[in-house]
Structure formats: structure tokens, C-alpha cells
Design an enzyme around this catalytic site. Structure first.
Site, PDB file in Angstrom:
ATOM      1  N   SER A   1       0.781  -1.328  -0.123  1.00 41.24           N
ATOM      2  CA  SER A   1      -0.044  -0.098  -0.071  1.00 41.24           C
ATOM      3  C   SER A   1       0.956   1.155  -0.068  1.00 41.24           C
ATOM      4  O   SER A   1       1.708   1.238  -0.842  1.00 41.24           O
ATOM      5  CB  SER A   1      -0.964   0.106   1.305  1.00 41.24           C
ATOM      6  OG  SER A   1      -1.777   1.142   1.355  1.00 41.24           O
ATOM      7  N   THR A   2       0.859   2.087   0.840  1.00 41.29           N
ATOM      8  CA  THR A   2       1.464   3.242   0.936  1.00 41.29           C
ATOM      9  C   THR A   2       3.049   3.043   0.964  1.00 41.29           C
ATOM     10  O   THR A   2       3.841   2.309   1.602  1.00 41.29           O
ATOM     11  CB  THR A   2       1.455   3.948   2.456  1.00 41.29           C
ATOM     12  OG1 THR A   2       0.077   4.035   2.571  1.00 41.29           O
ATOM     13  CG2 THR A   2       1.805   5.484   2.445  1.00 41.29           C
TER      14      THR A   2
ATOM     15  N   HIS B   1      -2.817  -1.327  -3.305  1.00 38.12           N
ATOM     16  CA  HIS B   1      -3.790  -0.134  -3.208  1.00 38.12           C
ATOM     17  C   HIS B   1      -3.737   1.145  -4.108  1.00 38.12           C
ATOM     18  O   HIS B   1      -2.619   1.732  -4.103  1.00 38.12           O
ATOM     19  CB  HIS B   1      -3.903   0.295  -1.696  1.00 38.12           C
ATOM     20  CG  HIS B   1      -4.291  -0.681  -0.886  1.00 38.12           C
ATOM     21  ND1 HIS B   1      -4.036  -0.526   0.402  1.00 38.12           N
ATOM     22  CD2 HIS B   1      -4.750  -2.087  -0.786  1.00 38.12           C
ATOM     23  CE1 HIS B   1      -4.365  -1.995   1.158  1.00 38.12           C
ATOM     24  NE2 HIS B   1      -4.929  -2.657   0.274  1.00 38.12           N
TER      25      HIS B   1
ATOM     26  N   MET C   1       0.104   1.025   5.087  1.00 35.43           N
ATOM     27  CA  MET C   1      -0.397   1.663   6.129  1.00 35.43           C
ATOM     28  C   MET C   1      -1.924   0.687   6.348  1.00 35.43           C
ATOM     29  O   MET C   1      -2.225   0.296   5.375  1.00 35.43           O
ATOM     30  CB  MET C   1      -1.067   3.112   6.099  1.00 35.43           C
ATOM     31  CG  MET C   1      -1.748   3.672   7.356  1.00 35.43           C
ATOM     32  SD  MET C   1      -1.000   3.457   8.755  1.00 35.43           S
ATOM     33  CE  MET C   1       0.244   4.862   8.693  1.00 35.43           C
TER      34      MET C   1
ATOM     35  N   ASP D   1      -4.394  -4.567   6.172  1.00 30.68           N
ATOM     36  CA  ASP D   1      -4.735  -5.386   4.834  1.00 30.68           C
ATOM     37  C   ASP D   1      -3.426  -6.215   4.604  1.00 30.68           C
ATOM     38  O   ASP D   1      -2.351  -6.092   4.522  1.00 30.68           O
ATOM     39  CB  ASP D   1      -4.839  -4.557   3.690  1.00 30.68           C
ATOM     40  CG  ASP D   1      -5.746  -5.364   2.634  1.00 30.68           C
ATOM     41  OD1 ASP D   1      -6.153  -6.550   2.817  1.00 30.68           O
ATOM     42  OD2 ASP D   1      -5.355  -4.806   1.357  1.00 30.68           O
TER      43      ASP D   1
END
Length: 368
Positions: free
Chosen positions: A183-184, A209, A302, A305
Site C-alpha cells: 500500500s503506502t 492499493h 498503512m 490489509d
């Protein structure tokens, strides 16, 4: 942060309307204070010096100096958390991915009139990403470019040679499926892993994401810098060695067994952990379809997930790796997986490609 403990933000955008909208959205959260709003990079530079913000939001297209040029200068001279505000266009996506390569933490799509009915959701996304950025680990631009990048690749390739991974592949050893979630900070972490791999790498599926209009350009950018072929996944696409498949934005990517082969399945079923694509969804499907013939890798991001899904993979007999805190932009997802006991190994980003390839080749023993 400010004396009050709030996250200080400077909003940089040439549109007065967008500056006002972003300011109102950010200040709807009691933990954020917008201390400045600049119409261009020159005004932003002065405000950053004077106000010392914790985070800036940065438009791409602005007068006098574009956001990419400003970002590159900023990350060399005063590295700090930056959230890009990007248009929902193919070109906007390509430029935004370039910004991530230069060190931006994350991005949000630019508010548009058609978003007006969803402004509450949009505001929540902006607030969350600015808060995440304030906690991110920021490194100078030189860490990710030029000679340092070449040295990174050289270290990884040397590790691959030492592990015998290339020889194992040329010998025709059966390859396991690799599943990567992030993600991030993940767009860059994924690139750094994939660009070191040889063209005869095992098949790889990826859930990052990312918004719908950005996953295609992301796959194209990876394909341009990697030896293996990188594609945006399509429904029922066969999963082949030497290929990597990126989940389309706003779709879950699942792996399904179809006789002796594995195929991609994509769908728009309900979000999981507030995400679609969700890493948990992909990992769960890999645990079921490939089990011990797979390797799970959870990179920077972050939230949580992917943590439970990685545990499912481990319990199904897969080898599991997570990125360490020191090299993660945000140690949320990999940290949560480690806390659950889902990780066989916690590795720096430069250690992951060789170890991943060795495990996928069937040569590396799974850690206890």
C-alpha cells in the site's frame, strides 16, 4: 507538529477553489491544522521555510514551476512528507507515479465536480493520507536514484548469484507462485523488487492499493523497467512464468486453479479492509489455489490489509516474507503481519528479491 500537537499542513495548488476545498476538508479533522495555502511552488517554498509544516499537499500542474520539478528540488534539499494531488487522467497517473519515484509518500486524485456527491468519502481519504504521510519514513532523493540505485541492483544481483537462483531457474526446477501485496510507499517498493529479477522469474501476482485509472499506467511503468513482462490482470488470464500481473484498480485479484494451470480472476465484490483490490483477498485465494507451492511477500503500507491473508498462506504451507521497518515507508501492514506471526522472515527491501526468488525456485528452505 504545532504547539497544540496538530499536524501542520501547507496546501499547494494553483486553483483557489481547490485550495479552499482541501483546507476545509483537512481542518474538519481536529488533529490537522492547515498553516498555509500557496498558489505555486515559489510561494510554497517561502511558506515551507517560514511555517515548517509536517506535510504538504502538492498539485502537479502549476504556473512558473510544475509540481514534479518542485518535488525533486524539495526532496534533495529538504526531504519531507508530500501527498500529491493528481488529475484522473492517463497522463496524470504517469506523472504521479514519477512523483512517487522521486519520494512522494502518497497521492489523492484531484477533487472534481462529479465527486461532489461523494465529498464526505473524499475528505476522509485526504485526511487519512495526510495523517499517514506525517508518520512516514522519508529518505533523501539520492537514496532512490543514480549511483545508489545502481548499487542497490548490483547488491541484489550478487545475492541472486550467491543463492544460485539463476542456475536453479535455468535447470528447470519447478517454480512456485509469488504473491506480493503493498500500500503506502508500495509503488516504489514493488518496482525496486521487480526490476532486479531476471526474465525467467517465477509467476508473480500483485495487489497494490491504487485507484482505477492508475493501475494500468503502473503496470506499464513496471513493464518498461523490468526484464520480466508486467501486465494489468484481466479475468481468466493465465498465470505464466516470466510474467507479473497487477490487480486492476477497484477490482479484487484472485488466483484460481483451472485444471493444471493457475488463472487470474477479477471481480468487484465488496471492499475488504476498506480496499479493492485487497491484499487479504488475493493472499487467501493463493493459499487455497497454490498452498505450499507459493511465496507470500508483504511490503510497506498503512493499516492491516494482507496480514491475516499472509497468515493463511503460511498455514497452507507457503513461505512468507515481510519488509522490515527500517526500509518501509510505513510499517503498518508488514508490522501487523509480523505481530500475528505470519512472517517466516523480516527482511530489508534489498534482501527480498534474492530470497523471494530462491524460495520460489524450490531451493531455499523455509525458515522456522
Amino acid at each position: 507538529m504545532s504547539v497544540s500537537g496538530k499536524i501542520k499542513v501547507v496546501v499547494v495548488d494553483d486553483s483557489a477553489l481547490v485550495r479552499k476545498l482541501l483546507t476545509r476538508m483537512l481542518e474538519s479533522d481536529p488533529g490537522i491544522e492547515v498553516v498555509g495555502a500557496a498558489p505555486d511552488p515559489f510561494a510554497a517554498r517561502d511558506q515551507i521555510k517560514r511555517l515548517n509544516p509536517d506535510v504538504i499537499t502538492l498539485d502537479v500542474e502549476m504556473p512558473r514551476m510544475d509540481g514534479i520539478t518542485f518535488l525533486e528540488n524539495l526532496m534533495r534539499l529538504r526531504p519531507m512528507p508530500v501527498v500529491m494531488v493528481s488529475s484522473l487522467t492517463h497522463n496524470g497517473a504517469k506523472v504521479t507515479l514519477q512523483a512517487m519515484e522521486l519520494g512522494a509518500v502518497d497521492f489523492v486524485t484531484k477533487p472534481a465536480r462529479e465527486l461532489s456527491v461523494k465529498l464526505e468519502d473524499y475528505a476522509a481519504e485526504v485526511v487519512e493520507k495526510v495523517k499517514n504521510a506525517a508518520r512516514a519514513s522519508i529518505r533523501p532523493l539520492s537514496t532512490f536514484s543514480g549511483e545508489d540505485r545502481d548499487r542497490f541492483r548490483d547488491r541484489v544481483r550478487q545475492s541472486l548469484r550467491e543463492a544460485g537462483a539463476y542456475e536453479a531457474r535455468s535447470a528447470g526446477t519447478r517454480q512456485k507462485l509469488v504473491a506480493i501485496g503493498a500500500s503506502t510507499g508500495g509503488t516504489e517498493a514493488i518496482r525496486r523488487v521487480l526490476e532486479c529479477l531476471p526474465p525467467n522469474s517465477p509467476p508473480i501476482v500483485i495487489s497494490q492499493h491504487i485507484p482505477a485509472n492508475f493501475s494500468g499506467p503502473f503496470a506499464e511503468r513496471l513493464d518498461a523497467c523490468c526484464s520480466l513482462s508486467v501486465k494489468q490482470a484481466a479475468d481468466r488470464m493465465p498465470i505464466l512464468p516470466g510474467h507479473a500481473y497487477v490487480a486492476p484498480g477497484d477490482y479484487h485479484l484472485r488466483v484460481q486453479r483451472d485444471g493444471a494451470r493457475l488463472i487470474c480472476r477479477i471481480d468487484q465484490s465488496a471492499t475488504v479492509n476498506r480496499h479493492r483490490p485487497s491484499v487479504d483477498v488475493m493472499f487467501d485465494s493463493v493459499a487455497e489455489a497454490a498452498g505450499s507451492e507459493s511465496v507470500g511477500v508483504l511490503l510497506t503500507g498503512m493499516g492491516r490489509d494482507g496480514a491475516q491473508g499472509l497468515l493463511q498462506m503460511k498455514q497452507a504451507g507457503a513461505a512468507t516474507l515481510v519488509q522490515d521497518e527500517a526500509t518501509s515507508t510505513v510499517w503498518g501492514m508488514p508490522g501487523a503481519a509480523n505481530q500475528l506471526g505470519a512472517a517466516d522472515e523480516v527482511l530489508a527491501i534489498e534482501e527480498i528479491p534474492a530470497r523471494m526468488l530462491t524460495l520460489a525456485s524450490g531451493k531455499g528452505a523455509r525458515s522456522a
